[in-house]
Design a protein around this motif. Structure first.
Motif, short mmCIF file in Angstrom:
data_model
loop_
_atom_site.label_atom_id
_atom_site.label_comp_id
_atom_site.label_asym_id
_atom_site.label_seq_id
_atom_site.Cartn_x
_atom_site.Cartn_y
_atom_site.Cartn_z
N PHE A 236 -1.86 8.98 7.61
CA PHE A 236 -2.57 7.78 8.07
C PHE A 236 -2.14 6.67 7.12
N ARG A 237 -1.38 5.72 7.64
CA ARG A 237 -0.73 4.72 6.80
C ARG A 237 -1.44 3.38 6.90
N ILE A 238 -1.81 2.86 5.74
CA ILE A 238 -2.43 1.53 5.65
C ILE A 238 -1.44 0.60 4.98
N GLY A 239 -1.22 -0.55 5.57
CA GLY A 239 -0.35 -1.56 4.99
C GLY A 239 -1.16 -2.69 4.37
N TYR A 240 -0.76 -3.08 3.15
CA TYR A 240 -1.39 -4.22 2.48
C TYR A 240 -0.27 -5.16 2.05
N PHE A 241 -0.29 -6.39 2.53
CA PHE A 241 0.79 -7.33 2.26
C PHE A 241 0.25 -8.48 1.42
N GLY A 242 0.71 -8.56 0.20
CA GLY A 242 0.25 -9.62 -0.70
C GLY A 242 -0.20 -9.05 -2.03
N THR A 243 -0.55 -9.96 -2.94
CA THR A 243 -0.95 -9.54 -4.28
C THR A 243 -2.22 -8.69 -4.21
N TYR A 273 2.77 -4.14 -0.40
CA TYR A 273 3.96 -4.98 -0.45
C TYR A 273 3.67 -6.16 -1.38
N ALA A 274 4.14 -6.07 -2.60
CA ALA A 274 3.87 -7.10 -3.60
C ALA A 274 4.97 -7.10 -4.64
N SER A 275 5.12 -8.22 -5.32
CA SER A 275 6.19 -8.35 -6.32
C SER A 275 5.91 -7.49 -7.55
N ASP A 276 4.68 -7.45 -7.98
CA ASP A 276 4.33 -6.75 -9.21
C ASP A 276 3.11 -5.87 -8.96
N THR A 277 3.29 -4.57 -8.99
CA THR A 277 2.17 -3.65 -8.78
C THR A 277 1.96 -2.74 -9.98
N ARG A 278 2.44 -3.15 -11.13
CA ARG A 278 2.35 -2.27 -12.31
C ARG A 278 0.90 -1.94 -12.66
N THR A 279 0.04 -2.94 -12.65
CA THR A 279 -1.38 -2.70 -12.96
C THR A 279 -2.01 -1.81 -11.91
N LEU A 280 -1.69 -2.10 -10.65
CA LEU A 280 -2.22 -1.29 -9.56
C LEU A 280 -1.79 0.17 -9.70
N GLY A 285 -2.72 5.83 -10.93
CA GLY A 285 -2.36 7.03 -11.69
C GLY A 285 -3.53 7.62 -12.44
N LYS A 286 -4.37 6.76 -13.01
CA LYS A 286 -5.53 7.24 -13.75
C LYS A 286 -6.53 7.96 -12.85
N LEU A 287 -6.52 7.59 -11.56
CA LEU A 287 -7.44 8.23 -10.62
C LEU A 287 -6.78 9.39 -9.87
N GLY A 288 -5.56 9.73 -10.25
CA GLY A 288 -4.86 10.82 -9.59
C GLY A 288 -4.36 10.46 -8.20
N LEU A 289 -4.07 9.17 -7.98
CA LEU A 289 -3.69 8.71 -6.64
C LEU A 289 -2.23 8.26 -6.56
N SER A 290 -1.41 8.71 -7.49
CA SER A 290 -0.01 8.27 -7.51
C SER A 290 0.72 8.62 -6.22
N GLY A 291 0.34 9.71 -5.57
CA GLY A 291 0.99 10.09 -4.32
C GLY A 291 0.42 9.39 -3.11
N VAL A 292 -0.71 8.68 -3.31
CA VAL A 292 -1.36 7.98 -2.19
C VAL A 292 -0.93 6.52 -2.12
N VAL A 293 -0.89 5.86 -3.27
CA VAL A 293 -0.57 4.43 -3.33
C VAL A 293 0.92 4.28 -3.60
N ARG A 294 1.59 3.47 -2.79
CA ARG A 294 3.04 3.32 -2.91
C ARG A 294 3.41 1.83 -2.97
N HIS A 295 4.26 1.51 -3.92
CA HIS A 295 4.75 0.14 -4.04
C HIS A 295 5.87 -0.10 -3.05
N ARG A 296 5.82 -1.26 -2.39
CA ARG A 296 6.88 -1.70 -1.51
C ARG A 296 7.24 -3.14 -1.88
N SER A 297 8.51 -3.46 -1.84
CA SER A 297 8.95 -4.83 -2.14
C SER A 297 8.50 -5.77 -1.03
N PRO A 298 8.16 -7.02 -1.38
CA PRO A 298 7.76 -7.99 -0.36
C PRO A 298 8.87 -8.16 0.70
#
Length: 384
Positions: A236-243, A273-280, A285-298
């Motif tokens: 189930f894929r959710i897209g988020y576009f922006g900071t 989809y954001a330029s900088d997702t390092r904090t996100l 990662g701290k919540l064990g969600l590294s496989g759930v949340v994925r960075h995509r380039s804008p």
């Protein structure tokens, strides 16, 4: 008059481009060269190009509310339009949020280079999203103050002389001189009118209209979602576009994801989809969600529109605000893009906010982590 206009891309440039497409009339554009502070998006420029007759791109210092930027933009803009002295425009349109646009349009109106002025406000000029007042220097030296003051009556002159900061004039000069004032939602208008005296509020209301950010028709979305369409069949894929701000609502979303039952969490994928997702990504990662949340380039604007339709949900959220006397004066512009997509919208809202009043397939409220988790679980189970 649009300080930020394609090919340079940000929320205001996109909205102005969509206003041009919405009107479907030829325009001349006066804008700034934003090469130093914004990326270019050829697809956005090509979208609006059929309606742009002349595009005056002005090279001026780029500073939000500084004399060294506003004054040169107005001077160069009037010079670029000098040829209209003998045949004025029927109308001029300007949009903030950069104050430059309204100052130039005011001068165009005062100099009779256009018969009618429409001024649009993207957000409250004087207030940050957290309710703090935007800092603003004195108006002295920014524009020809005497010319502005001579164009209004004695009571308005006294008022402007009492409120002599750049952002105050960027709001109140349009209030006094524009023929039409455009707000994106009722609560924004209410907050901005509260900054004005009663006599000015009464003068503004009959000239004001509510016009949310435009939504483009389906043909602009295309049918090629590109590489982002690739997916596992059970995801189930959710897209988020922006900071994505973990400290502005994003953190509670991640917490809500972490509360999902394991089978639901394993199916969920959140593409940001954001330029900088390092904090996100660190928070995930701290919540064990590294496989759930994925960075995509804008993505360029047209590719974003096309890619949006490949998702099971498109996420948009309010940023919690409380000090305005209304639920929120801010309507996220991204909602208007999502509204035209074939994918359904998932919204996390402040109760009663402009976003909360918009249709969405799934909704939960800001601050209600359990409710957000239930919304996510319901959406994932509905997809079975």
């Amino acid at each position: 008059m649009a300080f930020n206009f394609p090919p340079f891309v940000d929320g205001s440039a996109v909205t102005v481009a969509k206003r041009v497409l919405e009107s479907a009339r030829p325009v001349d554009v006066v804008a700034a060269d934003l090469s130093r502070v914004r990326t270019r998006d050829r697809s956005l420029a090509e979208l609006v190009a059929p309606y742009v007759r002349q595009h005056h791109s002005l090279t001026v210092p780029i500073k939000f509310a500084a004399q060294a930027s506003v004054a040169p933009f107005v001077t160069a803009g009037i010079r670029a339009l000098a040829h209209r002295q003998t045949r004025p425009y029927r109308s001029v349109y300007s949009r903030s949020m950069w104050p430059h646009s309204h100052f130039l349009a005011a001068r165009v109106k005062i100099d009779h280079l256009a018969a009618r002025w429409t001024a649009e406000f993207s957000d409250p000029m004087l207030w940050h999203v957290d309710g703090g007042r935007r800092p603003s220097p004195s108006i002295a030296g920014y524009i020809d103050e005497a010319r502005v003051l001579a164009s209004v009556g004695a009571r308005a002159q006294r008022f402007l002389l009492e409120r002599r900061t750049v952002l105050e004039w960027a709001q109140f000069v349009p209030f006094l001189l524009a023929d039409e004032l455009v707000f994106t939602n009722e609560q924004q208008r209410a907050v901005m009118l509260e900054d004005a005296p009663t006599w000015l509020q009464e003068a503004v209301l009959p000239r004001s209209v509510i016009a949310p950010h435009p939504t483009l028709p389906p043909q602009y979305y295309g049918d090629d979602a590109g590489p982002s369409a690739a997916r596992a069949s059970d995801e189930f894929r959710i897209g988020y576009f922006g900071t994505f701000y973990p400290n502005r609502g994003g953190g509670e979303l991640l917490e809500a994801v972490s509360l999902l039952p394991t089978p639901a969490r394993d199916r969920l994928r959140l593409d940001v989809y954001a330029s900088d997702t390092r904090t996100l990504m660190a928070s995930a990662g701290k919540l064990g969600l590294s496989g759930v949340v994925r960075h995509r380039s804008p993505l360029p604007f047209r590719r974003f529109l096309a890619a949006s339709g490949s998702y099971d949900a498109l996420l948009v959220n309010d940023i919690a605000t409380s000090p305005f006397g209304v639920p929120s004066p801010f309507l996220p512009s991204k909602y208007s893009d999502y509204a035209g997509s074939s994918a359904p919208t998932m919204a996390i809202t402040i109760p009663g906010s402009p976003l909360d009043l918009m249709p969405a397939r799934w909704k939960a409220h800001v601050g209600d982590v359990d409710g957000i988790s239930r919304m996510l679980r319901s959406a994932i189970e509905e997809d079975r």
